[in-house]
Design an enzyme around this catalytic site. Structure first.
Site, PDB file in Angstrom:
ATOM      1  N   HIS A  95      -7.748   9.020   9.913  1.00 43.26           N
ATOM      2  CA  HIS A  95      -6.759   9.927   9.830  1.00 43.26           C
ATOM      3  C   HIS A  95      -6.507  10.503   8.190  1.00 43.26           C
ATOM      4  O   HIS A  95      -6.478   9.626   7.489  1.00 43.26           O
ATOM      5  CB  HIS A  95      -5.418   9.449  10.279  1.00 43.26           C
ATOM      6  CG  HIS A  95      -5.257   7.943   9.902  1.00 43.26           C
ATOM      7  ND1 HIS A  95      -5.915   6.843  10.096  1.00 43.26           N
ATOM      8  CD2 HIS A  95      -4.171   7.570   8.945  1.00 43.26           C
ATOM      9  CE1 HIS A  95      -5.321   5.711   9.525  1.00 43.26           C
ATOM     10  NE2 HIS A  95      -4.665   6.211   8.646  1.00 43.26           N
TER      11      HIS A  95
ATOM     12  N   GLU B  28     -12.771   0.728  12.235  1.00 48.83           N
ATOM     13  CA  GLU B  28     -14.063   0.066  11.533  1.00 48.83           C
ATOM     14  C   GLU B  28     -14.291  -1.261  12.133  1.00 48.83           C
ATOM     15  O   GLU B  28     -15.660  -1.664  12.224  1.00 48.83           O
ATOM     16  CB  GLU B  28     -14.106   0.197  10.211  1.00 48.83           C
ATOM     17  CG  GLU B  28     -14.189   1.367   9.298  1.00 48.83           C
ATOM     18  CD  GLU B  28     -15.655   1.951   9.582  1.00 48.83           C
ATOM     19  OE1 GLU B  28     -16.624   1.157   9.406  1.00 48.83           O
ATOM     20  OE2 GLU B  28     -15.819   3.141   9.418  1.00 48.83           O
TER      21      GLU B  28
ATOM     22  N   SER C 202      -8.290  -1.173  11.948  1.00 49.66           N
ATOM     23  CA  SER C 202      -9.037  -0.076  11.629  1.00 49.66           C
ATOM     24  C   SER C 202     -10.084   0.066  12.815  1.00 49.66           C
ATOM     25  O   SER C 202     -10.585  -0.870  13.410  1.00 49.66           O
ATOM     26  CB  SER C 202      -9.723  -0.398  10.461  1.00 49.66           C
ATOM     27  OG  SER C 202     -10.910   0.532  10.090  1.00 49.66           O
TER      28      SER C 202
ATOM     29  N   TYR D 117     -15.691  -4.618   4.873  1.00 47.70           N
ATOM     30  CA  TYR D 117     -14.405  -4.144   5.122  1.00 47.70           C
ATOM     31  C   TYR D 117     -13.870  -4.223   6.798  1.00 47.70           C
ATOM     32  O   TYR D 117     -13.001  -4.718   6.836  1.00 47.70           O
ATOM     33  CB  TYR D 117     -14.231  -2.486   4.567  1.00 47.70           C
ATOM     34  CG  TYR D 117     -13.008  -1.941   5.205  1.00 47.70           C
ATOM     35  CD1 TYR D 117     -11.750  -2.163   4.450  1.00 47.70           C
ATOM     36  CD2 TYR D 117     -13.146  -1.155   6.343  1.00 47.70           C
ATOM     37  CE1 TYR D 117     -10.690  -1.449   5.054  1.00 47.70           C
ATOM     38  CE2 TYR D 117     -11.922  -0.566   6.767  1.00 47.70           C
ATOM     39  CZ  TYR D 117     -10.674  -0.841   6.235  1.00 47.70           C
ATOM     40  OH  TYR D 117      -9.438   0.084   6.565  1.00 47.70           O
TER      41      TYR D 117
ATOM     42  N   GLY E 169       0.770  -1.150  -0.106  1.00 47.69           N
ATOM     43  CA  GLY E 169       0.263  -0.042  -0.043  1.00 47.69           C
ATOM     44  C   GLY E 169       0.816   1.303   0.004  1.00 47.69           C
ATOM     45  O   GLY E 169       0.295   2.329   0.365  1.00 47.69           O
TER      46      GLY E 169
ATOM     47  N   ARG F  35      -5.359  12.405   0.936  1.00 50.56           N
ATOM     48  CA  ARG F  35      -6.371  11.198   0.909  1.00 50.56           C
ATOM     49  C   ARG F  35      -7.088  11.011  -0.407  1.00 50.56           C
ATOM     50  O   ARG F  35      -7.080  12.093  -1.116  1.00 50.56           O
ATOM     51  CB  ARG F  35      -7.407  11.836   2.042  1.00 50.56           C
ATOM     52  CG  ARG F  35      -8.517  11.038   2.133  1.00 50.56           C
ATOM     53  CD  ARG F  35      -7.989   9.400   2.625  1.00 50.56           C
ATOM     54  NE  ARG F  35      -8.572   9.195   4.000  1.00 50.56           N
ATOM     55  CZ  ARG F  35      -8.354   8.045   4.160  1.00 50.56           C
ATOM     56  NH1 ARG F  35      -7.722   6.819   3.539  1.00 50.56           N
ATOM     57  NH2 ARG F  35      -8.712   7.558   5.632  1.00 50.56           N
TER      58      ARG F  35
ATOM     59  N   LYS G 228     -11.022  -6.548   8.129  1.00 50.83           N
ATOM     60  CA  LYS G 228     -10.035  -6.196   9.027  1.00 50.83           C
ATOM     61  C   LYS G 228      -9.943  -6.971  10.421  1.00 50.83           C
ATOM     62  O   LYS G 228      -8.865  -7.095  10.953  1.00 50.83           O
ATOM     63  CB  LYS G 228     -10.406  -4.806   9.260  1.00 50.83           C
ATOM     64  CG  LYS G 228      -9.701  -3.774   8.173  1.00 50.83           C
ATOM     65  CD  LYS G 228      -8.112  -3.762   7.930  1.00 50.83           C
ATOM     66  CE  LYS G 228      -7.750  -2.789   7.072  1.00 50.83           C
ATOM     67  NZ  LYS G 228      -6.402  -2.883   6.817  1.00 50.83           N
TER      68      LYS G 228
ATOM     69  N   LEU H   9      -1.729  -8.726  -3.293  1.00 51.79           N
ATOM     70  CA  LEU H   9      -1.749  -9.336  -2.205  1.00 51.79           C
ATOM     71  C   LEU H   9      -2.522 -10.576  -2.341  1.00 51.79           C
ATOM     72  O   LEU H   9      -2.724 -11.506  -1.565  1.00 51.79           O
ATOM     73  CB  LEU H   9      -2.649  -8.376  -1.239  1.00 51.79           C
ATOM     74  CG  LEU H   9      -1.794  -7.297  -0.770  1.00 51.79           C
ATOM     75  CD1 LEU H   9      -2.413  -6.439  -0.027  1.00 51.79           C
ATOM     76  CD2 LEU H   9      -0.649  -7.750   0.300  1.00 51.79           C
TER      77      LEU H   9
ATOM     78  N   GLY I 163      -0.508   4.826  -1.466  1.00 55.97           N
ATOM     79  CA  GLY I 163      -1.686   5.300  -0.880  1.00 55.97           C
ATOM     80  C   GLY I 163      -1.216   6.376   0.385  1.00 55.97           C
ATOM     81  O   GLY I 163      -0.020   6.882   0.233  1.00 55.97           O
ATOM     82  N   GLN I 164      -2.141   6.957   0.707  1.00 53.20           N
ATOM     83  CA  GLN I 164      -1.797   8.243   1.639  1.00 53.20           C
ATOM     84  C   GLN I 164      -0.943   7.839   2.879  1.00 53.20           C
ATOM     85  O   GLN I 164       0.011   8.293   2.839  1.00 53.20           O
ATOM     86  CB  GLN I 164      -3.309   8.537   2.249  1.00 53.20           C
ATOM     87  CG  GLN I 164      -2.884   9.488   3.505  1.00 53.20           C
ATOM     88  CD  GLN I 164      -4.196   9.964   4.347  1.00 53.20           C
ATOM     89  OE1 GLN I 164      -4.778  10.845   4.246  1.00 53.20           O
ATOM     90  NE2 GLN I 164      -4.651   8.967   5.179  1.00 53.20           N
ATOM     91  N   ASP I 165      -1.286   6.660   3.592  1.00 51.76           N
ATOM     92  CA  ASP I 165      -0.251   6.402   4.669  1.00 51.76           C
ATOM     93  C   ASP I 165       1.004   5.455   3.792  1.00 51.76           C
ATOM     94  O   ASP I 165       1.995   6.170   4.721  1.00 51.76           O
ATOM     95  CB  ASP I 165      -1.017   5.250   5.427  1.00 51.76           C
ATOM     96  CG  ASP I 165      -2.095   5.905   6.249  1.00 51.76           C
ATOM     97  OD1 ASP I 165      -2.465   7.039   6.218  1.00 51.76           O
ATOM     98  OD2 ASP I 165      -3.027   5.070   6.947  1.00 51.76           O
TER      99      ASP I 165
END
Length: 348
Positions: A186, A135, A133, A156, A8, A191, A160, A67, A11-13
């Protein structure tokens, strides 16, 4: 020089984490999915021309892989032999997971077990970070910490939870240094545009500059705990530097509704949000998560991690980044908060 492997990374992170690790002297390798369009925009400012590299040389490397491909993961990890693995890759859009539940389970859930099993099969002495997460808590009332029961309300979130317990199991069964970072929402200018905070900030800037007239949203009453992504990736790194592996919540402990975030962004852009925001039921989830508010006491006490940026300032920073993208460097912007490393680039 330590070596890190990031799934990842585009992505943002992933981009903020790569930036942080490179600043700390790491050699960084990232997993990149093959696609017909470029997806590395968030990393462009990190590339180094081999002819202009310092004495440490080029330290950022991207590798094609997926993945869902176990053999490729084994091949890459055997070759790179990283000291630290940061598993951030996933199908990470909650609303989309209702439309693509099987794909979400395969990548977000089973992708974690494939990576853990690859590490075990190779016999790597590495430290593993699992991006869990908030979530996962779903319907469980706040505040939520490391001991709060899970009750996911989306495919999702369920995927997780699977990844969380997989990491816990490999830690307990095989003595692997594996941690779960249970990160609450975050955000940042990096994003993705389909995520609600970026969507709101982008619309506020575009409406203020006459490029759009309306913003369409679903549930404005959902309560979230929003922090600043660069601070959260620093927390990820701290988790893997601890003497013993454990699981940690990262959060600000503050609560704002989606409607609050709308108001903050539109106020900063000089707009009355009620003139421009419209309801669209297509953005509602089949099952909603009403409130996520984290308690990061353990991270503060054990890792020395505390958030420094809260939702009002975050909203201003994100709107300003959109204004810079539209108007250029002459746009009037709010200074970004002081971080422990370089000012994040406003890459989208």
């Amino acid at each position: 020089m330590k070596t890190a492997f990031i799934t990842g990374i585009t992505g943002q992170d992933g981009s903020y984490l790569a930036e942080l690790l490179l600043a700390k002297g790491y050699e960084v390798h990232g997993l990149l999915r093959r696609s017909s369009s470029f997806s590395t925009g968030r990393l462009d400012h990190l590339y180094v021309d081999p002819h202009e590299a310092d004495e440490k040389g080029v330290r950022l490397f991207l590798h094609y892989g997926d993945l869902t491909d176990s053999s490729r993961l084994v091949t890459l990890l055997s070759r790179i032999r990283p000291d630290e693995v940061y598993h951030l890759g996933a199908q990470s859009h909650v609303r989309v997971s209702f439309d693509e539940p099987e794909f979400t389970g395969d990548t977000t859930g089973l992708g974690t077990i494939r990576l853990l099993e690859a590490i075990r099969m190779i016999g790597l002495d590495t430290r593993f970070y699992q991006a869990s997460s908030s979530e996962m808590f779903g319907a469980t009332p706040p505040p939520q910490d490391e001991s709060t029961p899970f009750h996911p309300r989306s495919p999702y979130g369920a995927a997780k939870v699977y990844g969380y317990w997989a990491a816990r199991n490999y830690r307990e069964a095989y003595g692997m240094y594996a941690v779960n970072g249970i990160l609450f929402n975050h955000e940042s200018p990096r994003r993705g545009e389909t995520f609600v905070t970026r969507k709101i900030a982008r619309a506020a800037a575009r409406i203020a500059t006459g490029l759009e007239q309306h913003l369409y949203l679903g549930n404005l009453d959902a309560v979230r705990d929003w922090g600043f992504a660069p601070e959260y990736v620093e927390g990820m790194w701290r988790m893997l530097q601890a003497d013993a592996p454990s699981d940690y919540v990262l959060a600000t402990g503050t609560a704002y509704t989606v409607g609050d975030f709308v108001r903050l962004c539109f106020d900063h852009a000089g707009l009355d949000w009620t003139d421009h925001v419209r309801f669209d039921e297509r953005y509602l989830r089949p099952s909603e998560v009403d409130a996520l508010i984290g308690d990061a006491t353990k991270a503060r006490d054990v890792l020395g991690w505390t958030p420094r940026t809260y939702t009002p300032e975050l909203a201003r920073v994100m709107v300003d980044a959109e204004l810079v993208a539209i108007e250029g460097p002459t746009a009037t912007v709010t200074p970004l908060p002081v971080l422990g490393f370089e000012r994040p680039a406003l890459a989208s």
